[in-house]
Design a protein around this motif. Structure first.
Motif, PDB file in Angstrom:
ATOM      1  N   ASP A  44       0.821  -1.222   0.000  1.00  0.00           N
ATOM      2  CA  ASP A  44       0.000   0.000   0.000  1.00  0.00           C
ATOM      3  C   ASP A  44       0.851   1.267   0.000  1.00  0.00           C
ATOM      4  OD1 ASP A  44      -2.352  -1.276  -0.089  1.00  0.00           O
ATOM      5  OD2 ASP A  44      -2.926  -0.970   2.007  1.00  0.00           O
ATOM      6  N   ALA A  47       2.294   1.980  -3.474  1.00  0.00           N
ATOM      7  CA  ALA A  47       1.238   2.465  -4.373  1.00  0.00           C
ATOM      8  C   ALA A  47       0.877   3.910  -4.021  1.00  0.00           C
ATOM      9  CB  ALA A  47       0.010   1.573  -4.263  1.00  0.00           C
ATOM     10  N   SER A  48       0.867   4.219  -2.721  1.00  0.00           N
ATOM     11  CA  SER A  48       0.551   5.573  -2.260  1.00  0.00           C
ATOM     12  C   SER A  48       1.618   6.564  -2.730  1.00  0.00           C
ATOM     13  CB  SER A  48       0.458   5.577  -0.728  1.00  0.00           C
ATOM     14  OG  SER A  48       0.138   6.844  -0.244  1.00  0.00           O
ATOM     15  N   ARG A  51       1.036   7.363  -6.347  1.00  0.00           N
ATOM     16  CA  ARG A  51      -0.066   8.326  -6.502  1.00  0.00           C
ATOM     17  C   ARG A  51       0.388   9.738  -6.168  1.00  0.00           C
ATOM     18  NH1 ARG A  51      -3.053   4.007  -4.281  1.00  0.00           N
ATOM     19  NH2 ARG A  51      -2.983   4.906  -2.177  1.00  0.00           N
ATOM     20  N   ASP A  54       2.285  11.095  -9.039  1.00  0.00           N
ATOM     21  CA  ASP A  54       1.349  11.438 -10.116  1.00  0.00           C
ATOM     22  C   ASP A  54       0.744  12.823  -9.887  1.00  0.00           C
ATOM     23  OD1 ASP A  54       0.137  10.715 -12.536  1.00  0.00           O
ATOM     24  OD2 ASP A  54      -1.716  10.157 -11.502  1.00  0.00           O
ATOM     25  N   LYS A  55       0.458  13.144  -8.615  1.00  0.00           N
ATOM     26  CA  LYS A  55      -0.106  14.468  -8.291  1.00  0.00           C
ATOM     27  C   LYS A  55       0.925  15.576  -8.484  1.00  0.00           C
ATOM     28  CE  LYS A  55      -3.394  12.791  -4.829  1.00  0.00           C
ATOM     29  NZ  LYS A  55      -3.748  12.715  -3.399  1.00  0.00           N
ATOM     30  N   TYR A  73       7.438   3.151 -15.266  1.00  0.00           N
ATOM     31  CA  TYR A  73       7.205   4.562 -14.922  1.00  0.00           C
ATOM     32  C   TYR A  73       7.912   5.452 -15.928  1.00  0.00           C
ATOM     33  CZ  TYR A  73       7.493   8.965 -12.310  1.00  0.00           C
ATOM     34  OH  TYR A  73       7.418  10.290 -11.939  1.00  0.00           O
ATOM     35  N   HIS A  85      -2.713  14.805   0.218  1.00  0.00           N
ATOM     36  CA  HIS A  85      -2.510  13.363   0.015  1.00  0.00           C
ATOM     37  C   HIS A  85      -2.689  12.606   1.328  1.00  0.00           C
ATOM     38  CE1 HIS A  85      -1.164   9.894  -2.242  1.00  0.00           C
ATOM     39  NE2 HIS A  85      -0.251   9.616  -1.326  1.00  0.00           N
ATOM     40  N   CYS A  87      -1.645   9.530   3.087  1.00  0.00           N
ATOM     41  CA  CYS A  87      -0.568   8.545   2.949  1.00  0.00           C
ATOM     42  C   CYS A  87      -0.946   7.238   3.636  1.00  0.00           C
ATOM     43  CB  CYS A  87       0.717   9.083   3.580  1.00  0.00           C
ATOM     44  SG  CYS A  87       1.252  10.650   2.868  1.00  0.00           S
ATOM     45  N   TYR A  96       7.384   9.784   2.747  1.00  0.00           N
ATOM     46  CA  TYR A  96       6.876  10.562   1.603  1.00  0.00           C
ATOM     47  C   TYR A  96       7.578  11.928   1.494  1.00  0.00           C
ATOM     48  CZ  TYR A  96       3.318   6.980   2.012  1.00  0.00           C
ATOM     49  OH  TYR A  96       2.690   5.766   2.091  1.00  0.00           O
TER      50      TYR A  96
END
Length: 379
Positions: A44, A47-48, A51, A54-55, A73, A85, A87, A96
């Motif tokens: 998880d 994957a977080s 994301r 991506d932002k 990627y 976000h 997390c 992060y």
């Protein structure tokens, strides 16, 4: 697939490879992610992080296989700006923010990120250590700390989190080269003892036990207590301590500990033990020496490479295994190799016998690639 694609295997160093891919513009493929595990594929928290990337970017292409064991990627342009976000609570917000710090100077707009999750755990750097020891390193490359901020609005201990921080970072057209080769002697120690959903007396007990160790070496010690309750205390009980030693030449060496999670197999943590252990960890970090501590070696190395086409030098203690792999990945993405000189301390040349392991300092030298932020005009 373009010839510009770099291929790696395994889940280790996943985050750093995505960050280096974003900065270098090279497509990266990571295969066999936990392919032999009972529970294969991305976790998880990984994957977080994808994301979050991506932002932060515009035009990134991310392809994850059905089993999650393979990721392609293709990075887009770093845009930055305001993002929010949530997390994954499997890792703390430090996981992060460390990634964001490496990218933030090169975004189109200054980053203002609101991140929610675990603020303090036993694995990643806490938000306190990032503020106390990572920001001063970043400031040397940016040339200023204007617009650099990390505000803890809610604390959230592991495992359930519930914390929230606001992270702001300015962007630059280019980074400054660095010459930081003497850390100097320690002049003061500062720290934060924090607690959530436990008795307020715990922070005082931590401070007392920590002082019992550190006052034998230094009188100038101040540890701030931060006890959160109600809506500001997250969802889990916990406490911990972050200490930072500041040297005469402006190096910041950090050590920290957090209590065991609620229901942990190791049982509850004793606050006095945590204070004494963290003090010893700080003394160990000071002994290893260097102008940056173990957790900031990789960031300093990357920013040296991305600096202007000039020589950068920095002194470190023994390199962590994470940093060693990071230097290998930098070589793959940017074709830059560091010159590493071992500096013997306390002995004449050729009298290395009897020298305690880890007392040596390393001098890392490289020439920057002249990386520029394509979104920022030259002023």
């Amino acid at each position: 697939m373009s010839t510009n694609t770099l291929t790696f295997e395994g889940c280790n160093f996943f985050r750093q490879r995505l960050v280096l891919s974003t900065l270098s513009g090279k497509t990266v493929k990571i295969r066999k992610i936990r392919s032999t595990d009972d529970n294969p594929g991305l976790r998880d928290f990984e994957a977080s992080f994808i994301r979050l990337l991506d932002k932060l970017t515009n035009g990134s292409k991310i392809i994850v296989s059905e089993t999650g064991t393979s990721v392609l990627y293709q990075p887009g342009l770093l845009t930055g700006g305001s993002i929010e976000h949530d997390c994954s609570t499997q890792r703390s917000l430090g996981y992060y923010i460390e990634g964001l710090l490496l990218l933030a100077p090169f975004t189109k707009r200054p980053i203002k990120a609101i991140l929610r999750g675990v603020t303090n755990d036993k694995i990643d750097p806490s938000v306190d250590s990032i503020k106390l020891s990572t920001f001063p390193v970043l400031k040397r490359f940016l040339g200023t700390d204007e617009g650099l901020e990390l505000k803890v609005t809610r604390r959230g201990a592991a495992p359930d989190g519930g914390g929230e921080v606001v992270f702001c970072c300015p962007c630059r057209q280019k980074l400054r080269p660095i010459q930081f080769t003497e850390a100097g002697k320690v002049k003061r120690i500062r720290g934060v003892a924090w607690a959530t959903r436990v008795s307020p007396s715990i922070t005082n007990r931590i401070v007392e036990a920590t002082r019992g160790v550190l006052n034998q070496f230094l009188p100038d010690i101040y540890i701030y207590t931060d006890h959160r309750k109600g809506g500001q205390s997250g969802k889990s009980p916990g406490f911990g301590l972050t200490l930072v030693a500041e040297t005469l030449n402006g190096a910041f060496l950090c050590a920290e500990s957090a209590s065991n999670e609620k229901g942990s197999a190791d049982g509850p943590t004793v606050s006095e033990d945590l204070g004494r252990d963290t003090a010893k960890l700080l003394l160990e970090e000071i002994y290893r020496g260097g102008c940056v501590d173990s957790s900031n070696q990789s960031m300093a190395a990357l920013f040296m490479v991305l600096g202007q086409q000039d020589v950068s030098k920095i002194q470190t203690g023994t390199l962590s295994s994470y940093t060693i792999q990071f230097l290998r990945d930098i070589r793959d993405f940017f074709q830059v190799q560091f010159k590493v000189d071992v500096q013997k301390h306390g002995v004449e040349e050729g009298e290395g016998e009897g020298l305690q392991e880890g007392a040596d300092k390393l001098l890392l030298t490289c020439v920057g690639v002249g990386f520029t932020n394509v979104s920022k005009p030259v002023l």
